[in-house]
Write an enzyme that holds these catalytic residues in place. Structure first.
Site, PDB file in Angstrom:
ATOM      1  N   PHE A  11    -186.865  67.557 -14.429  1.00  0.00           N
ATOM      2  CA  PHE A  11    -186.472  67.420 -15.829  1.00  0.00           C
ATOM      3  C   PHE A  11    -185.204  66.590 -15.989  1.00  0.00           C
ATOM      4  CE2 PHE A  11    -187.835  71.981 -15.072  1.00  0.00           C
ATOM      5  CZ  PHE A  11    -189.184  71.683 -15.101  1.00  0.00           C
ATOM      6  N   HIS A  12    -185.148  65.439 -15.292  1.00  0.00           N
ATOM      7  CA  HIS A  12    -183.999  64.550 -15.370  1.00  0.00           C
ATOM      8  C   HIS A  12    -184.382  63.135 -15.804  1.00  0.00           C
ATOM      9  CE1 HIS A  12    -182.085  67.253 -12.021  1.00  0.00           C
ATOM     10  NE2 HIS A  12    -182.056  67.834 -13.218  1.00  0.00           N
ATOM     11  N   PRO A  13    -185.266  62.945 -16.799  1.00  0.00           N
ATOM     12  CA  PRO A  13    -185.596  61.577 -17.209  1.00  0.00           C
ATOM     13  C   PRO A  13    -184.347  60.856 -17.709  1.00  0.00           C
ATOM     14  CG  PRO A  13    -186.413  63.170 -18.815  1.00  0.00           C
ATOM     15  CD  PRO A  13    -185.958  63.952 -17.623  1.00  0.00           C
TER      16      PRO A  13
END
Length: 554
Positions: A468-470
């Site tokens: 969850f690090h776009p």
């Protein structure tokens, strides 16, 4: 636009809450903060282990899915994104990580003056209240807490011990610039409660007369007069409203929705905008490109002893004990969250810098935030820190309520595939090393039948998921795909900035929440400098490459 403010900030997330506080702090400027979601009143947002309750929440999470990814067996990968005050900082895994010195030095070396490690360190320290005490790289006066995990868990201790035997040193602080080490993470918690940017920054500022916060206000587009941003149109209560920005509009909607909003507003790739009949304000081909993310590979094990969080959650008595411990002392599993142990080391990169990161959790489940397994289980989740794969974010329609197309293109780069395989093999090496080995009954997933490089890569494609690090979709720089300059001003227009994870030219080596807080701290200072010294707001001349590109685009 009946209402006017000096600054209009879109998104009350990890960056937007910081900006709202800092820009309104001196009382000289009026600020309007627009947030598509509600206030953060949901109890489980504030209890650290409540991460599992918000992972799929229909109100506090956008619940995005990527497009089918060819590198992941055409699976759609779930991408949770925080919706409401605090944004992702209200629903994330709480890990307090800055990244490596080399990450920021690389940003500066690429032409982004002011973004080296030494230059961003003061903003990290300004934001931080670290319970390890003051030091050359640590702060103790900031609003964002970095709290150490005091309790020692036998599984996490065994994980640390195994890494020590493989030559990785034990550390207490992963944030000094040199990440190599293994130990307990620090968390964005305070006294057993989540310390989101809503709690740390927005809540203390809410009573200021010069700050207006609008919740359930979904931004539809930036309004322009010529090429100058002058306001924001948003939807609230079934009505389309607008607000004027006398000085600047600042997009802090995140790496997925900031580029979407730019494209909807007429700033982006010319052909994409023409496809949906959006009038062109300025052609910027890089808007939505350069998408990067950390792909996690989760190896799960059955433990020989009933000491895991699975055992706690599968027992009514132990769940009650956990609840009472938190209620009475604000300690225990509910105060920590999911992941406790961290490890940074090098398994494949020729530069010798740590290239993988572990999130060690004392539970196991088929998916992040899912129901735990019925057996005593734990998870070693490994990711490549600096992936080379690149994807994109692009609108699918002119309707701002439609989620954009998100294509990460995981494992499309050879380096990423090789590092994923090396990460799995290193995880197994840890599992075969004492004192961890004695606590393992079996490898639940992928299992012993998965052995060759080809089989391991297939496992990564079938079960790999996002951490969850776009990032990177409005990248900072002056190259042909850059969207903002080193002061985060959008190229080719005036009065418009982007301040969030999307401006990262390259993904940092670790969790992204704390770097975003730093970005917003630094951005707020730059914005106030320009307000006080108008000459600073003048455009830095474009390079010939950018000038030629924009001439072609127009």
């Amino acid at each position: 636009m009946s209402r006017a403010y000096d600054y209009v900030v879109v998104g009350a997330g990890s960056a937007g809450c910081v900006l709202a506080n800092r820009l309104s702090e001196n009382g000289r400027y009026s600020v309007c903060l627009l947030e598509a979601g509600p206030p953060d009143r949901y109890l489980w947002i504030h209890i650290p282990i409540g991460y599992a309750k918000t992972m799929f929440h229909p109100v506090y999470n956008w619940g995005f899915y990527t497009d089918p990814d060819p590198g992941m067996h055409d699976r759609k990968i779930y991408w949770p994104r925080g919706r409401g005050f605090g944004g992702c900082s209200s629903v994330n895994g709480l890990i307090y990580i800055r990244g490596q010195k080399a990450d920021y030095d690389a940003w500066a070396a690429a032409g982004n003056e002011g973004w080296s490690w030494d230059q961003v360190l003061p903003y990290f320290r300004r934001a931080e209240h670290n319970d390890l005490g003051a030091g050359p790289t640590r702060g103790t006066e900031g609003p964002l807490w970095a709290s150490s995990i005091k309790a020692r868990h036998p599984l996490t201790e065994a994980f640390i011990g195994a890494a020590n035997r493989l030559g990785v040193p034990r550390v207490d602080d992963f944030n000094s610039g040199d990440q190599e080490g293994v130990g307990y993470y620090q968390l964005t918690t305070r006294n057993g409660l989540r310390c989101s940017t809503s709690v740390a920054y927005l809540r203390p500022a809410m009573g200021r007369p010069n700050l207006t916060v609008e919740s359930n206000a979904h931004a539809e587009k930036v309004l322009f007069e010529g090429t100058r941003a002058v306001g924001v149109q948003y939807r609230q209560g079934g009505r389309s409203l607008s607000v004027r920005a006398n000085r600047e509009v600042i997009l802090s909607a995140g790496a997925l929705q900031s580029p979407q909003l730019l494209q909807l507003s007429g700033v982006g790739p010319r052909e994409l905008l023409q496809q949906f009949g959006i009038p062109l304000v300025h052609a910027l081909p890089g808007v939505g490109e350069n998408l990067q993310d950390h792909l996690q590979i989760r190896l799960m094990y059955e433990c020989t002893q009933p000491i895991t969080t699975n055992d706690d959650l599968n027992s009514l008595v132990r769940k009650m004990r956990m609840g009472m411990q938190w209620l009475l002392t604000r300690t225990g599993p509910l105060a920590i969250g999911i992941n406790q142990g961290g490890l940074f080391t090098n398994v494949h990169s020729p530069d010798g810098l740590p290239d993988i990161q572990y999130h060690f959790g004392t539970l196991s489940a088929d998916s992040a935030g899912g129901s735990v397994h019925p057996f005593s289980g734990f998870t070693m989740s490994v990711c490549q820190l600096r992936p080379q794969s690149r994807g994109y974010v692009r609108i699918k329609s002119a309707d701002p309520m439609d989620a954009p197309s998100m294509q990460p293109n995981y494992l499309s780069a050879e380096l990423d595939r090789q590092t994923a395989i090396a990460g799995v093999r290193y995880t197994r090496k840890l599992a075969e090393t004492e004192p961890l080995k004695s606590l393992i009954r079996r490898e639940y997933r992928p299992g012993p039948a998965c052995e060759s490089d080809a089989e391991i890569l297939e496992f990564c494609r079938e079960y790999g998921a996002s951490i969850f690090h776009p990032s990177g979709t409005c990248k900072m720089g002056n190259d042909p795909l850059a969207v903002v300059d080193q002061r985060l001003r959008v190229h080719g227009v005036q009065g418009l900035r982007v301040v969030d994870c999307s401006i990262m030219p390259t993904l940092v080596s670790g969790n992204t929440n704390v770097p975003v807080v730093m970005i917003a701290e630094k951005a707020s200072e730059m914005i106030l400098e320009e307000a006080n010294q108008p000459s600073l707001s003048q455009r830095v001349p474009l390079t010939s490459t950018r000038a030629e590109l924009e001439a072609q685009a127009s």
